[in-house]
Design a protein around this motif. Structure first.
Motif, PDB file in Angstrom:
ATOM      1  N   GLN A  33      33.773 -45.334  14.517  1.00  0.00           N
ATOM      2  CA  GLN A  33      33.690 -44.428  13.377  1.00  0.00           C
ATOM      3  C   GLN A  33      33.854 -45.181  12.057  1.00  0.00           C
ATOM      4  OE1 GLN A  33      35.936 -40.992  15.901  1.00  0.00           O
ATOM      5  NE2 GLN A  33      35.889 -40.656  13.705  1.00  0.00           N
ATOM      6  N   PHE A  34      34.747 -46.147  12.021  1.00  0.00           N
ATOM      7  CA  PHE A  34      34.887 -46.990  10.839  1.00  0.00           C
ATOM      8  C   PHE A  34      33.569 -47.713  10.547  1.00  0.00           C
ATOM      9  CE2 PHE A  34      39.561 -46.801  10.965  1.00  0.00           C
ATOM     10  CZ  PHE A  34      39.835 -46.793   9.613  1.00  0.00           C
ATOM     11  N   ALA A  35      33.003 -48.314  11.598  1.00  0.00           N
ATOM     12  CA  ALA A  35      31.751 -49.064  11.432  1.00  0.00           C
ATOM     13  C   ALA A  35      30.627 -48.155  10.973  1.00  0.00           C
ATOM     14  CB  ALA A  35      31.382 -49.755  12.744  1.00  0.00           C
ATOM     15  N   ALA A  36      30.533 -46.980  11.572  1.00  0.00           N
ATOM     16  CA  ALA A  36      29.466 -46.046  11.208  1.00  0.00           C
ATOM     17  C   ALA A  36      29.595 -45.598   9.755  1.00  0.00           C
ATOM     18  CB  ALA A  36      29.491 -44.841  12.138  1.00  0.00           C
ATOM     19  N   ALA A  37      30.839 -45.336   9.311  1.00  0.00           N
ATOM     20  CA  ALA A  37      31.043 -44.923   7.918  1.00  0.00           C
ATOM     21  C   ALA A  37      30.578 -46.013   6.961  1.00  0.00           C
ATOM     22  CB  ALA A  37      32.518 -44.602   7.680  1.00  0.00           C
ATOM     23  N   GLY A  38      30.893 -47.265   7.287  1.00  0.00           N
ATOM     24  CA  GLY A  38      30.448 -48.369   6.447  1.00  0.00           C
ATOM     25  C   GLY A  38      28.938 -48.520   6.448  1.00  0.00           C
ATOM     26  N   LEU A  39      28.322 -48.311   7.596  1.00  0.00           N
ATOM     27  CA  LEU A  39      26.864 -48.416   7.685  1.00  0.00           C
ATOM     28  C   LEU A  39      26.184 -47.283   6.931  1.00  0.00           C
ATOM     29  CD1 LEU A  39      26.571 -49.467  11.435  1.00  0.00           C
ATOM     30  CD2 LEU A  39      26.033 -50.884   9.447  1.00  0.00           C
ATOM     31  N   PHE A  40      26.769 -46.091   6.998  1.00  0.00           N
ATOM     32  CA  PHE A  40      26.221 -44.975   6.225  1.00  0.00           C
ATOM     33  C   PHE A  40      26.250 -45.308   4.728  1.00  0.00           C
ATOM     34  CE2 PHE A  40      27.523 -41.981   9.815  1.00  0.00           C
ATOM     35  CZ  PHE A  40      26.221 -41.882  10.287  1.00  0.00           C
TER      36      PHE A  40
END
Length: 238
Positions: free
Chosen positions: A59-66
């Motif tokens: 979820q951390f990674a996805a937020a950064g990618l978004f």
């Protein structure tokens, strides 16, 4: 009635077994929510990811990618690599705990590093042994707290300090060390753990975290199996 009677005591024992980790989970979930809100996600988008994905690092990674405008394929590929270690968890649990199809599906959805670790260490010591009820209780213990903390962080937003600056990330590694130590009952386990740890440290310098855990886990399992095949004939001959 017998199933219900035997299910709930084991479920609540599994639920309580994860309570000591809540202290580390709450600030981690809040940190994710703050990161997701800063990346432009709304409150309910932030919450929906916790409800459906339920994987902190992903979820951390996805937020950064978004936030960086990454493609959907990039988001999916990154989260896959971060969570591929769950394949090993599932294989391990399948050897210790026979489950029906729907139980496997439910357990897989809520499985986390912490729930797996506590279940394989403390589950066999439970009065009923390692059971689906104990595993599900351990999983939902973190799921409930993770989602409540996500909601609190998403609603509070920028008024909160950065939880990562408080050093809460050290809690989970220390918890896993506490789970690992009782399993090091002989020289073979100690050797496999040491080699796997050193290998993971070296791989972490060049590979993403999820892949590191997978490779170190598979390598450690192969090393352990190889050592056992060499030791068993020697013991039989002795």
């Amino acid at each position: 009635m017998l199933v219900a009677t035997s299910f709930w005591p084991a479920f609540w024992r599994g639920f309580r077994a994860l309570m000591p980790l809540w202290l580390g989970l709450v600030p981690f979930a809040v940190a994710y929510a703050v990161t997701a809100r800063a990346a432009g996600l709304g409150v309910w988008e932030t919450q929906l990811m916790s409800l459906t994905v339920f994987a902190g690092a992903s979820q951390f990674a996805a937020a950064g990618l978004f936030a960086s405008g990454a493609s959907a394929l990039g988001v999916v590929g990154t989260t896959f690599l971060l969570n591929v270690r769950h394949v090993l968890y599932g294989l391990s649990l399948s050897r210790q705990l026979p489950l029906t199809r729907w139980e496997r599906t439910l357990a897989a959805q809520f499985l986390t590093d912490e729930a797996y670790g506590v279940s394989v260490v403390h589950g066999p010591r439970d009065p009923a042994g390692l059971s689906f009820a104990f595993l599900l209780g351990a999983e939902l213990s973190l799921y409930v707290v993770w989602n409540l903390s996500t909601l609190a962080g998403a609603l509070a937003g920028a008024v909160l300090p950065d939880p990562q600056a408080l050093g809460v990330g050290v809690i989970f590694p220390l918890a896993f060390l506490g789970l690992l130590v009782p399993l090091l009952a002989d020289r073979l386990n100690l050797l496999v753990a040491a080699v796997s740890g050193i290998g993971a440290w070296l791989l972490a310098r060049v590979l993403p975290g999820g892949l590191v855990i997978l490779l170190a886990g598979v390598g450690g399992a192969l090393l352990g199996a190889w050592l056992l095949t060499r030791l068993e004939p020697q013991e039989a001959g002795a």
